[in-house]
Design a protein around this motif. Structure first.
Motif, PDB file in Angstrom:
ATOM      1  N   LEU A  56       0.834  -1.211   0.000  1.00 23.48           N
ATOM      2  CA  LEU A  56       0.000   0.000   0.000  1.00 23.48           C
ATOM      3  C   LEU A  56       0.865   1.257   0.000  1.00 23.48           C
ATOM      4  O   LEU A  56       0.535   2.244  -0.676  1.00 23.48           O
ATOM      5  N   LEU A  57       1.971   1.232   0.731  1.00 22.93           N
ATOM      6  CA  LEU A  57       2.889   2.374   0.746  1.00 22.93           C
ATOM      7  C   LEU A  57       3.516   2.575  -0.629  1.00 22.93           C
ATOM      8  O   LEU A  57       3.638   3.708  -1.113  1.00 22.93           O
ATOM      9  N   PHE A  58       3.888   1.472  -1.275  1.00 21.63           N
ATOM     10  CA  PHE A  58       4.462   1.547  -2.622  1.00 21.63           C
ATOM     11  C   PHE A  58       3.470   2.156  -3.610  1.00 21.63           C
ATOM     12  O   PHE A  58       3.827   3.018  -4.421  1.00 21.63           O
ATOM     13  N   ALA A  59       2.213   1.733  -3.534  1.00 18.63           N
ATOM     14  CA  ALA A  59       1.179   2.293  -4.414  1.00 18.63           C
ATOM     15  C   ALA A  59       0.987   3.779  -4.128  1.00 18.63           C
ATOM     16  O   ALA A  59       0.854   4.586  -5.054  1.00 18.63           O
ATOM     17  N   GLY A  60       0.983   4.148  -2.863  1.00 16.24           N
ATOM     18  CA  GLY A  60       0.833   5.562  -2.501  1.00 16.24           C
ATOM     19  C   GLY A  60       1.991   6.416  -2.981  1.00 16.24           C
ATOM     20  O   GLY A  60       1.798   7.548  -3.440  1.00 16.24           O
TER      21      GLY A  60
ATOM     22  N   LEU B  79       1.458  10.476 -15.498  1.00 11.34           N
ATOM     23  CA  LEU B  79       0.233   9.703 -15.721  1.00 11.34           C
ATOM     24  C   LEU B  79       0.518   8.203 -15.720  1.00 11.34           C
ATOM     25  O   LEU B  79      -0.279   7.408 -15.202  1.00 11.34           O
ATOM     26  N   SER B  80       1.649   7.824 -16.276  1.00 12.21           N
ATOM     27  CA  SER B  80       2.038   6.414 -16.270  1.00 12.21           C
ATOM     28  C   SER B  80       2.294   5.929 -14.845  1.00 12.21           C
ATOM     29  O   SER B  80       1.910   4.808 -14.482  1.00 12.21           O
ATOM     30  N   MET B  81       2.924   6.758 -14.033  1.00  9.78           N
ATOM     31  CA  MET B  81       3.174   6.380 -12.631  1.00  9.78           C
ATOM     32  C   MET B  81       1.874   6.267 -11.846  1.00  9.78           C
ATOM     33  O   MET B  81       1.715   5.353 -11.017  1.00  9.78           O
ATOM     34  N   ILE B  82       0.927   7.166 -12.087  1.00 13.79           N
ATOM     35  CA  ILE B  82      -0.378   7.082 -11.417  1.00 13.79           C
ATOM     36  C   ILE B  82      -1.084   5.796 -11.810  1.00 13.79           C
ATOM     37  O   ILE B  82      -1.652   5.089 -10.968  1.00 13.79           O
ATOM     38  N   THR B  83      -1.043   5.470 -13.095  1.00 12.29           N
ATOM     39  CA  THR B  83      -1.673   4.241 -13.573  1.00 12.29           C
ATOM     40  C   THR B  83      -1.053   3.012 -12.913  1.00 12.29           C
ATOM     41  O   THR B  83      -1.764   2.110 -12.463  1.00 12.29           O
ATOM     42  N   ASN B  84       0.275   2.981 -12.834  1.00 11.14           N
ATOM     43  CA  ASN B  84       0.941   1.840 -12.208  1.00 11.14           C
ATOM     44  C   ASN B  84       0.623   1.763 -10.720  1.00 11.14           C
ATOM     45  O   ASN B  84       0.464   0.661 -10.174  1.00 11.14           O
ATOM     46  N   GLY B  85       0.538   2.897 -10.054  1.00 12.81           N
ATOM     47  CA  GLY B  85       0.178   2.896  -8.640  1.00 12.81           C
ATOM     48  C   GLY B  85      -1.221   2.360  -8.398  1.00 12.81           C
ATOM     49  O   GLY B  85      -1.463   1.578  -7.462  1.00 12.81           O
ATOM     50  N   VAL B  86      -2.160   2.763  -9.237  1.00 13.22           N
ATOM     51  CA  VAL B  86      -3.533   2.266  -9.108  1.00 13.22           C
ATOM     52  C   VAL B  86      -3.589   0.773  -9.444  1.00 13.22           C
ATOM     53  O   VAL B  86      -4.327   0.015  -8.795  1.00 13.22           O
ATOM     54  N   ASN B  87      -2.792   0.332 -10.415  1.00 15.37           N
ATOM     55  CA  ASN B  87      -2.745  -1.097 -10.733  1.00 15.37           C
ATOM     56  C   ASN B  87      -2.224  -1.909  -9.552  1.00 15.37           C
ATOM     57  O   ASN B  87      -2.748  -2.988  -9.253  1.00 15.37           O
TER      58      ASN B  87
ATOM     59  N   LEU C 139      -2.470  -1.046  -6.444  1.00 16.68           N
ATOM     60  CA  LEU C 139      -3.530  -1.000  -5.437  1.00 16.68           C
ATOM     61  C   LEU C 139      -4.644  -1.999  -5.759  1.00 16.68           C
ATOM     62  O   LEU C 139      -5.124  -2.710  -4.870  1.00 16.68           O
ATOM     63  N   ILE C 140      -5.044  -2.077  -7.020  1.00 13.68           N
ATOM     64  CA  ILE C 140      -6.077  -3.041  -7.412  1.00 13.68           C
ATOM     65  C   ILE C 140      -5.581  -4.470  -7.184  1.00 13.68           C
ATOM     66  O   ILE C 140      -6.320  -5.330  -6.698  1.00 13.68           O
ATOM     67  N   LEU C 141      -4.326  -4.727  -7.516  1.00 11.71           N
ATOM     68  CA  LEU C 141      -3.766  -6.056  -7.296  1.00 11.71           C
ATOM     69  C   LEU C 141      -3.718  -6.400  -5.812  1.00 11.71           C
ATOM     70  O   LEU C 141      -4.025  -7.533  -5.421  1.00 11.71           O
ATOM     71  N   ALA C 142      -3.370  -5.427  -4.985  1.00  9.89           N
ATOM     72  CA  ALA C 142      -3.320  -5.672  -3.547  1.00  9.89           C
ATOM     73  C   ALA C 142      -4.717  -5.915  -2.977  1.00  9.89           C
ATOM     74  O   ALA C 142      -4.892  -6.735  -2.079  1.00  9.89           O
ATOM     75  N   MET C 143      -5.699  -5.215  -3.499  1.00  8.99           N
ATOM     76  CA  MET C 143      -7.066  -5.393  -3.004  1.00  8.99           C
ATOM     77  C   MET C 143      -7.717  -6.666  -3.542  1.00  8.99           C
ATOM     78  O   MET C 143      -8.766  -7.082  -3.059  1.00  8.99           O
ATOM     79  N   GLY C 144      -7.098  -7.291  -4.553  1.00  7.38           N
ATOM     80  CA  GLY C 144      -7.649  -8.509  -5.134  1.00  7.38           C
ATOM     81  C   GLY C 144      -7.614  -9.706  -4.214  1.00  7.38           C
ATOM     82  O   GLY C 144      -8.304 -10.693  -4.447  1.00  7.38           O
ATOM     83  N   GLY C 145      -6.827  -9.657  -3.181  1.00  5.77           N
ATOM     84  CA  GLY C 145      -6.773 -10.761  -2.226  1.00  5.77           C
ATOM     85  C   GLY C 145      -5.481 -11.545  -2.328  1.00  5.77           C
ATOM     86  O   GLY C 145      -4.617 -11.278  -3.156  1.00  5.77           O
ATOM     87  N   ALA C 146      -5.390 -12.546  -1.471  1.00  5.08           N
ATOM     88  CA  ALA C 146      -4.192 -13.374  -1.413  1.00  5.08           C
ATOM     89  C   ALA C 146      -4.134 -14.315  -2.614  1.00  5.08           C
ATOM     90  O   ALA C 146      -5.130 -14.554  -3.286  1.00  5.08           O
ATOM     91  N   ALA C 147      -2.954 -14.854  -2.830  1.00  7.52           N
ATOM     92  CA  ALA C 147      -2.770 -15.793  -3.939  1.00  7.52           C
ATOM     93  C   ALA C 147      -3.541 -17.076  -3.665  1.00  7.52           C
ATOM     94  O   ALA C 147      -3.742 -17.472  -2.525  1.00  7.52           O
TER      95      ALA C 147
END
Length: 142
Positions: free
Chosen positions: A7-11, A33-41, A43-51
């Protein structure tokens, strides 16, 4: 629950991206804009749950991974790649034509704003009645 480091990395990615978007050069804007997109990606991956297991293999429903975040991220990567390539091509073309890729002030927009402000002053309006009136307190006519 995602780890604090992810979460810190995404922020940090989103924060650095916002800082770059506020710059005046097109190259930095599109890298931001590319960095914002990667940060949101991230965040979405982190919110997707555990493997877990792929959804197609079945098994216990507690260990199956939700494929929606992965599909959203894949779509976002494709769209951001196209947008970044187009924006960097525009920045390169601007640099080839003018020698820099800095976004210039819109002189016509400032002229219209000064005209509206002058009209508002002569009519006695304070600007509260018309939200489209823009006042330039600096007096800078660049």
């Amino acid at each position: 629950m995602p780890s604090f480091a992810i979460l810190l990395f995404a922020g940090v990615l989103v924060g650095c991206g916002v800082y770059l978007v506020l710059e005046r050069t097109l190259t930095r804007v599109f890298i931001g804009l590319s960095m914002i997109t990667n940060g949101v990606n991230v965040l979405i991956l982190a919110m997707g749950g555990a493997a877990g297991l792929p959804p197609l293999l079945g098994g216990n429903s507690d260990t199956i991974v939700d494929p929606l975040p992965q599909a959203l991220i894949l779509t976002s990567i494709v769209l951001s790649l196209g947008t970044t390539a187009f924006g960097l091509a525009l920045a390169y073309r601007s640099w080839r034509l003018t020698g820099h890729d800095e976004v210039a002030d819109d002189v016509e927009d400032r002229r219209v704003a000064r005209g509206r402000a002058a009209t508002a002053e002569t009519s006695g309006a304070t600007g509260a009645e018309d939200p489209d009136i823009i006042y330039d307190a600096s007096g800078d006519d660049q």
